[in-house]
Write an enzyme that holds these catalytic residues in place. Structure first.
Site, PDB file in Angstrom:
ATOM      1  N   GLU A 252       1.002  -0.972   0.078  1.00  0.00           N
ATOM      2  CA  GLU A 252      -0.220  -0.251  -0.034  1.00  0.00           C
ATOM      3  C   GLU A 252       0.827   1.561  -0.319  1.00  0.00           C
ATOM      4  O   GLU A 252       1.894   1.737   1.278  1.00  0.00           O
ATOM      5  CB  GLU A 252      -0.415   0.080   1.062  1.00  0.00           C
ATOM      6  N   CYS A 286      -2.142   8.751   3.096  1.00  0.00           N
ATOM      7  CA  CYS A 286      -1.598   8.725   1.754  1.00  0.00           C
ATOM      8  C   CYS A 286      -2.699   8.505   0.814  1.00  0.00           C
ATOM      9  O   CYS A 286      -2.643   9.437  -0.374  1.00  0.00           O
ATOM     10  CB  CYS A 286      -1.760   7.076   1.452  1.00  0.00           C
TER      11      CYS A 286
HETATM   12  C1  SIN Z   1      -2.770   5.373   4.761  1.00  0.00           C
HETATM   13  O1  SIN Z   1      -2.386   7.030   4.943  1.00  0.00           O
HETATM   14  O2  SIN Z   1      -1.875   4.809   4.363  1.00  0.00           O
HETATM   15  C2  SIN Z   1      -4.241   4.978   5.450  1.00  0.00           C
HETATM   16  C3  SIN Z   1      -4.520   5.606   5.332  1.00  0.00           C
HETATM   17  C4  SIN Z   1      -6.563   5.071   5.916  1.00  0.00           C
HETATM   18  O3  SIN Z   1      -6.705   4.140   6.197  1.00  0.00           O
HETATM   19  O4  SIN Z   1      -7.157   5.666   6.012  1.00  0.00           O
END
Ligand code: SIN
Length: 481
Positions: A252, A286
């Site tokens: 991810e 992210c």
């Molecule tokens: C992330 O920023 O990697 C995950 C964010 C989320 O689970 O909402």
């Protein structure tokens, strides 16, 4: 930090149920800039010991019934919720996010454990008609094996439970390497897992330098899967290290989310969605809106409403009352944010929110107009509270802008036109697409990206498949004599 259960704060790593305390490295509280504790710098030999412990623990763990595993997971879930306040205190102290968001993350993290405890009972297979008489073919689901889990600092609880819970539910065992910025939430989770009845060795947590631990985990033939959340650069490097032992991968990785507001959007809903998507965790996610694309007809009104909301955001320590945005994780993060803002201003962007005089660990929440594709913030995640607004005229132009990135994690758009909703939703080249909402993070929803944003899905039904292999079991001689 005043914990009602001080035993949740462990300055140690855990291997096979043994807590190893060695003050090798400091952990810094990003709000104060001072050390909040220490942690051991786990060696390659210790990492190998953890892998062996996970391998041994898997013999018993995979042999348990799905219901037995689910019961332990549910107890773990309940313990997280019962200890919300302490977990939130630890999380805010090491990561910086406001306490209200930290409490939200405990609930979000726990929701993955519950979801996958429920999914454990639904791991099934198939009976496939055979082309030969007297034969049956079964497709059986089996746990992948020992899993290496490498997690980031921005969600120190939820990124672990989103990976560990499906793995444990499937019958795998885990070696977790949390970020060296935020080890204590991971260790508190391990304490609670132990109390929930998880056997020793099923969940090992290693603290220390990522290079040493990462290289040992990726090189080991015993480790059959790697799940990583972090940058695309490091994800690609880990994938390369995993190649000789051909591990199953979930990656991810980075995003560069467009947030598109069409002329026909519900303006207030779009502003609300932008606030949620852009400023959650101070913009350090992210899936954060990284580029806000606004159609000409609604542009000025949208910018005015967004500015009002951003100007009202309160910046300060995460444990202070009323804080909306805490400190950034470290000096490199604030530096990158300033570089992006300065670069945008030098290329013609205009700052439309008042500048604040903040201590160096904080980033100023800012709205910039006149953003263009030649700016650094158009090409890379800023990972901070910067909202650059790009103006566009046509849907076609918006789609070219939105898809004009190697990344493909999340995209958001606001429109009330049903035909456009389908057209745009289908044309966006992202793993997660949100129409008229700024929230995409739920245990029930598949989470993951395409292109440079990675491989695989977390959460949802798909999340547990990542920890399962399908065995084709051919049964012959089943004809009646
Ligand atoms: C992330 O920023 O990697 C995950 C964010 C989320 O689970 O909402």
């Amino acid at each position: 930090m005043k914990l009602s259960d001080p035993d949740l704060f462990r300055e140690a790593a855990v291997i096979n149920g043994d807590w190893i305390a060695r003050p090798d490295m400091q952990v810094i509280n990003p709000a104060s800039g001072t050390a909040m504790g220490s942690m051991p710098d786990i060696t390659a030999e210790e990492t190998t010991r953890a892998i062996k412990a996970a391998e041994a623990a898997m013999i018993d763990w995979r042999a348990r019934t799905h219901a037995q595993r689910a019961d332990i997971l549910m107890r773990w879930h309940d313990l997280l919720l019962q200890n919300t306040e302490d977990l939130a205190q630890i999380l805010t102290a090491e990561q910086g996010k406001p306490l209200a968001e930290a409490r939200g993350e405990v609930a979000y993290g726990a929701s993955f454990i519950r979801w996958f405890a429920e999914e454990a009972r639904r791991i099934d297979g198939a009976i496939i008609p055979s082309p030969l008489p007297g034969k049956r073919i079964l497709a059986m689901k089996e746990p992948v094996g020992v899993c290496a889990i490498i997690t980031p600092w921005n969600f120190p609880i939820a990124m672990i439970t989103r990976k560990v819970a499906p793995g444990l539910a499937a019958g795998c065992t885990m070696v977790v390497k949390p970020s060296d910025f935020t080890p204590y939430s991971a260790l508190a989770l391990a304490v609670l897992a132990e109390r929930a009845g998880l056997p020793a060795g099923a969940l090992n947590v290693l603290t220390g330098r990522p290079e040493i631990i990462g290289e040992t985990l990726t090189a080991s033939p015993v480790v059959r899967k790697l799940s990583f959340t972090g940058s695309t650069r490091v994800g690609a490097l880990l994938a390369e290290q995993c190649a000789p032992t051909l591990k199953k991968l979930s990656l991810e990785l980075g995003g560069n989310a467009p947030f598109i507001v069409f002329d026909d959007a519900d303006l207030l809903a779009a502003v609300e969605g932008a606030m949620l998507s852009k400023f959650r965790n101070g913009g350090q996610t992210c899936v954060c809106a990284n580029r806000i694309l606004v159609q000409a007809g609604i542009h000025d009104e949208f910018v005015a409403a967004l500015c009002k909301r951003v100007t009202a955001l309160r910046v300060g320590p995460g444990d202070a009352d009323g804080t909306d945005i805490g400190p950034m994780i470290n000096a490199a993060a604030t530096r990158k944010i300033s570089v992006h803002v300065e670069d945008a201003l030098s290329r013609g962007a205009r700052r439309v929110t008042p500048a604040r005089d903040l201590a160096e660990q904080y980033a100023d929440p800012v709205v910039l107009t006149g953003a263009t594709t030649d700016m650094q913030l158009a090409a890379e995640e800023t990972f901070g509270p910067v909202a650059p607004v790009f103006r566009f005229e046509t849907e076609d132009e918006a789609m070219k802008l939105a898809n004009g990135t190697p990344y493909g994690l999340a995209a958001y758009f606001y429109t009330r036109d049903l035909a456009r909703a389908f057209r745009v939703g289908e044309a966006l080249e992202f793993g997660i697409v949100a129409l008229n909402t700024g929230v995409v993070s739920h245990a029930e929803a598949p989470f993951g990206g395409v292109k440079a944003s990675g491989l695989g899905r977390e959460g949802a039904r798909e999340g547990i498949e990542e920890y399962l292999e399908t065995k084709a079991f051919h049964l012959g001689g089943l004809r009646a004599p």
